[in-house]
Design a protein around this motif. Sequence first.
Motif, PDB file in Angstrom:
ATOM      1  N   ALA A  64      43.707 -13.258  42.780  1.00 61.76           N
ATOM      2  CA  ALA A  64      43.783 -11.874  43.242  1.00 61.76           C
ATOM      3  C   ALA A  64      43.246 -10.922  42.197  1.00 61.76           C
ATOM      4  O   ALA A  64      43.436 -11.126  41.000  1.00 61.76           O
ATOM      5  CB  ALA A  64      45.232 -11.508  43.566  1.00 61.76           C
ATOM      6  N   GLY A  65      42.608  -9.875  42.655  1.00 59.06           N
ATOM      7  CA  GLY A  65      42.170  -8.824  41.754  1.00 59.06           C
ATOM      8  C   GLY A  65      43.315  -7.862  41.485  1.00 59.06           C
ATOM      9  O   GLY A  65      44.152  -7.621  42.360  1.00 59.06           O
ATOM     10  N   VAL A  66      43.369  -7.324  40.273  1.00 61.91           N
ATOM     11  CA  VAL A  66      44.376  -6.326  39.934  1.00 61.91           C
ATOM     12  C   VAL A  66      44.158  -5.126  40.847  1.00 61.91           C
ATOM     13  O   VAL A  66      43.036  -4.676  41.042  1.00 61.91           O
ATOM     14  CB  VAL A  66      44.266  -5.923  38.447  1.00 61.91           C
ATOM     15  N   GLY A  67      45.235  -4.635  41.421  1.00 60.57           N
ATOM     16  CA  GLY A  67      45.155  -3.501  42.327  1.00 60.57           C
ATOM     17  C   GLY A  67      45.122  -3.897  43.784  1.00 60.57           C
ATOM     18  O   GLY A  67      45.232  -3.050  44.667  1.00 60.57           O
ATOM     19  N   VAL A  68      44.989  -5.189  44.052  1.00 65.29           N
ATOM     20  CA  VAL A  68      44.917  -5.674  45.424  1.00 65.29           C
ATOM     21  C   VAL A  68      46.302  -6.142  45.865  1.00 65.29           C
ATOM     22  O   VAL A  68      47.041  -6.750  45.093  1.00 65.29           O
ATOM     23  CB  VAL A  68      43.909  -6.843  45.520  1.00 65.29           C
ATOM     24  N   GLY A  69      46.655  -5.900  47.119  1.00 67.84           N
ATOM     25  CA  GLY A  69      47.922  -6.378  47.660  1.00 67.84           C
ATOM     26  C   GLY A  69      47.952  -7.900  47.710  1.00 67.84           C
ATOM     27  O   GLY A  69      46.927  -8.546  47.909  1.00 67.84           O
ATOM     28  N   ILE A  70      49.139  -8.458  47.548  1.00 71.22           N
ATOM     29  CA  ILE A  70      49.288  -9.920  47.484  1.00 71.22           C
ATOM     30  C   ILE A  70      50.347 -10.389  48.486  1.00 71.22           C
ATOM     31  O   ILE A  70      50.960 -11.420  48.319  1.00 71.22           O
ATOM     32  CB  ILE A  70      49.679 -10.349  46.046  1.00 71.22           C
ATOM     33  N   ALA A  71      50.594  -9.640  49.515  1.00 73.80           N
ATOM     34  CA  ALA A  71      51.652  -9.983  50.469  1.00 73.80           C
ATOM     35  C   ALA A  71      51.435 -11.382  51.041  1.00 73.80           C
ATOM     36  O   ALA A  71      50.306 -11.837  51.210  1.00 73.80           O
ATOM     37  CB  ALA A  71      51.686  -8.961  51.601  1.00 73.80           C
ATOM     38  N   GLY A  72      52.537 -12.065  51.302  1.00 76.58           N
ATOM     39  CA  GLY A  72      52.481 -13.366  51.951  1.00 76.58           C
ATOM     40  C   GLY A  72      52.392 -14.553  51.014  1.00 76.58           C
ATOM     41  O   GLY A  72      52.246 -15.683  51.477  1.00 76.58           O
ATOM     42  N   PHE A  73      52.473 -14.353  49.723  1.00 69.79           N
ATOM     43  CA  PHE A  73      52.412 -15.467  48.769  1.00 69.79           C
ATOM     44  C   PHE A  73      53.544 -15.304  47.776  1.00 69.79           C
ATOM     45  O   PHE A  73      53.774 -14.221  47.249  1.00 69.79           O
ATOM     46  CB  PHE A  73      51.069 -15.454  48.013  1.00 69.79           C
ATOM     47  N   ARG A  74      54.289 -16.366  47.531  1.00 70.77           N
ATOM     48  CA  ARG A  74      55.386 -16.363  46.554  1.00 70.77           C
ATOM     49  C   ARG A  74      55.025 -17.337  45.444  1.00 70.77           C
ATOM     50  O   ARG A  74      54.629 -18.465  45.705  1.00 70.77           O
ATOM     51  CB  ARG A  74      56.692 -16.779  47.220  1.00 70.77           C
ATOM     52  N   ALA A  75      55.159 -16.886  44.195  1.00 73.09           N
ATOM     53  CA  ALA A  75      54.688 -17.676  43.054  1.00 73.09           C
ATOM     54  C   ALA A  75      55.811 -18.074  42.118  1.00 73.09           C
ATOM     55  O   ALA A  75      56.741 -17.316  41.876  1.00 73.09           O
ATOM     56  CB  ALA A  75      53.633 -16.886  42.282  1.00 73.09           C
ATOM     57  N   ASP A  76      55.685 -19.280  41.568  1.00 73.39           N
ATOM     58  CA  ASP A  76      56.560 -19.767  40.504  1.00 73.39           C
ATOM     59  C   ASP A  76      56.044 -19.306  39.144  1.00 73.39           C
ATOM     60  O   ASP A  76      56.809 -19.166  38.194  1.00 73.39           O
ATOM     61  CB  ASP A  76      56.600 -21.303  40.505  1.00 73.39           C
ATOM     62  N   ILE A  77      54.729 -19.113  39.071  1.00 74.04           N
ATOM     63  CA  ILE A  77      54.084 -18.700  37.830  1.00 74.04           C
ATOM     64  C   ILE A  77      53.080 -17.606  38.161  1.00 74.04           C
ATOM     65  O   ILE A  77      52.237 -17.770  39.047  1.00 74.04           O
ATOM     66  CB  ILE A  77      53.368 -19.873  37.147  1.00 74.04           C
ATOM     67  N   GLY A  78      53.172 -16.495  37.436  1.00 73.21           N
ATOM     68  CA  GLY A  78      52.221 -15.408  37.601  1.00 73.21           C
ATOM     69  C   GLY A  78      51.386 -15.260  36.344  1.00 73.21           C
ATOM     70  O   GLY A  78      51.918 -15.098  35.250  1.00 73.21           O
ATOM     71  N   LEU A  79      50.075 -15.359  36.496  1.00 74.87           N
ATOM     72  CA  LEU A  79      49.143 -15.234  35.385  1.00 74.87           C
ATOM     73  C   LEU A  79      48.297 -13.979  35.589  1.00 74.87           C
ATOM     74  O   LEU A  79      47.757 -13.774  36.675  1.00 74.87           O
ATOM     75  CB  LEU A  79      48.186 -16.432  35.329  1.00 74.87           C
ATOM     76  N   ILE A  80      48.207 -13.167  34.563  1.00 76.95           N
ATOM     77  CA  ILE A  80      47.271 -12.046  34.588  1.00 76.95           C
ATOM     78  C   ILE A  80      46.362 -12.221  33.381  1.00 76.95           C
ATOM     79  O   ILE A  80      46.821 -12.234  32.243  1.00 76.95           O
ATOM     80  CB  ILE A  80      47.992 -10.685  34.502  1.00 76.95           C
ATOM     81  N   ASP A  81      45.076 -12.377  33.644  1.00 80.96           N
ATOM     82  CA  ASP A  81      44.086 -12.576  32.586  1.00 80.96           C
ATOM     83  C   ASP A  81      43.134 -11.387  32.598  1.00 80.96           C
ATOM     84  O   ASP A  81      42.363 -11.216  33.545  1.00 80.96           O
ATOM     85  CB  ASP A  81      43.333 -13.880  32.828  1.00 80.96           C
ATOM     86  N   ASP A  82      43.215 -10.556  31.582  1.00 87.10           N
ATOM     87  CA  ASP A  82      42.379  -9.362  31.450  1.00 87.10           C
ATOM     88  C   ASP A  82      42.531  -8.414  32.645  1.00 87.10           C
ATOM     89  O   ASP A  82      41.688  -8.369  33.529  1.00 87.10           O
ATOM     90  CB  ASP A  82      40.901  -9.719  31.260  1.00 87.10           C
ATOM     91  N   PRO A  83      43.607  -7.629  32.659  1.00 89.50           N
ATOM     92  CA  PRO A  83      43.810  -6.690  33.758  1.00 89.50           C
ATOM     93  C   PRO A  83      42.828  -5.518  33.763  1.00 89.50           C
ATOM     94  O   PRO A  83      42.704  -4.833  34.777  1.00 89.50           O
ATOM     95  CB  PRO A  83      45.246  -6.194  33.548  1.00 89.50           C
ATOM     96  N   VAL A  84      42.116  -5.275  32.664  1.00 96.31           N
ATOM     97  CA  VAL A  84      41.073  -4.250  32.628  1.00 96.31           C
ATOM     98  C   VAL A  84      39.767  -4.896  32.179  1.00 96.31           C
ATOM     99  O   VAL A  84      39.770  -5.877  31.445  1.00 96.31           O
ATOM    100  CB  VAL A  84      41.417  -3.062  31.699  1.00 96.31           C
ATOM    101  N   LYS A  85      38.655  -4.327  32.632  1.00 90.12           N
ATOM    102  CA  LYS A  85      37.377  -4.951  32.314  1.00 90.12           C
ATOM    103  C   LYS A  85      36.602  -4.276  31.200  1.00 90.12           C
ATOM    104  O   LYS A  85      35.560  -4.773  30.790  1.00 90.12           O
ATOM    105  CB  LYS A  85      36.513  -5.051  33.570  1.00 90.12           C
ATOM    106  N   SER A  86      37.082  -3.138  30.708  1.00 85.47           N
ATOM    107  CA  SER A  86      36.331  -2.453  29.664  1.00 85.47           C
ATOM    108  C   SER A  86      37.245  -1.549  28.841  1.00 85.47           C
ATOM    109  O   SER A  86      38.349  -1.208  29.261  1.00 85.47           O
ATOM    110  CB  SER A  86      35.232  -1.584  30.295  1.00 85.47           C
TER     111      SER A  86
END
Length: 164
Positions: A64-86
Amino acid sequence: FPPHLLQRRRYNVLAAAHTGDRAEYVSRQVQRYIRDNSAMLGYGLATEAVGQWQTTRGGEYKAAGVGVGIAGFRADIGLIDDPVKSREEADSPVVQERIWDWYWSDFTTRLKPGATQVLIMTRWSEGDLGGRLEETEGDQWHVVRLPAIAEDDDPLGRAPGDWL
């Protein structure tokens, strides 16, 4: 990292990056690693859609892209890699607030109780996601700081001045 998580248990992994394109690029790399190493891992891919897929062990991965809705998925592990691009985005109070709101409104609400979170990012601003999380709930995070240029007591054992 995600292929080995999915090897150990039937995890659902939510992996976000600054854009959907970047998140899907990483998803393709994870899929390629699993395909190339399925014998060693002990599992393969059951489905291969780049945005959301499953393993033959029942684990799931959602990009998923940061800022995009993620409804309908439940996670055991949440990874965010580089939430900003610049750097420009990182310094923008508007972008900082948008990412903060997304983190609390969309990302964390998709995590199962007791889920693990991993945030990987370049720290450019005190007001970025990492800085705000350290400030508001720093006691709940283990911070690993790896400067681009090694300093004294480098966590990787690099000599001072060595590049990452």
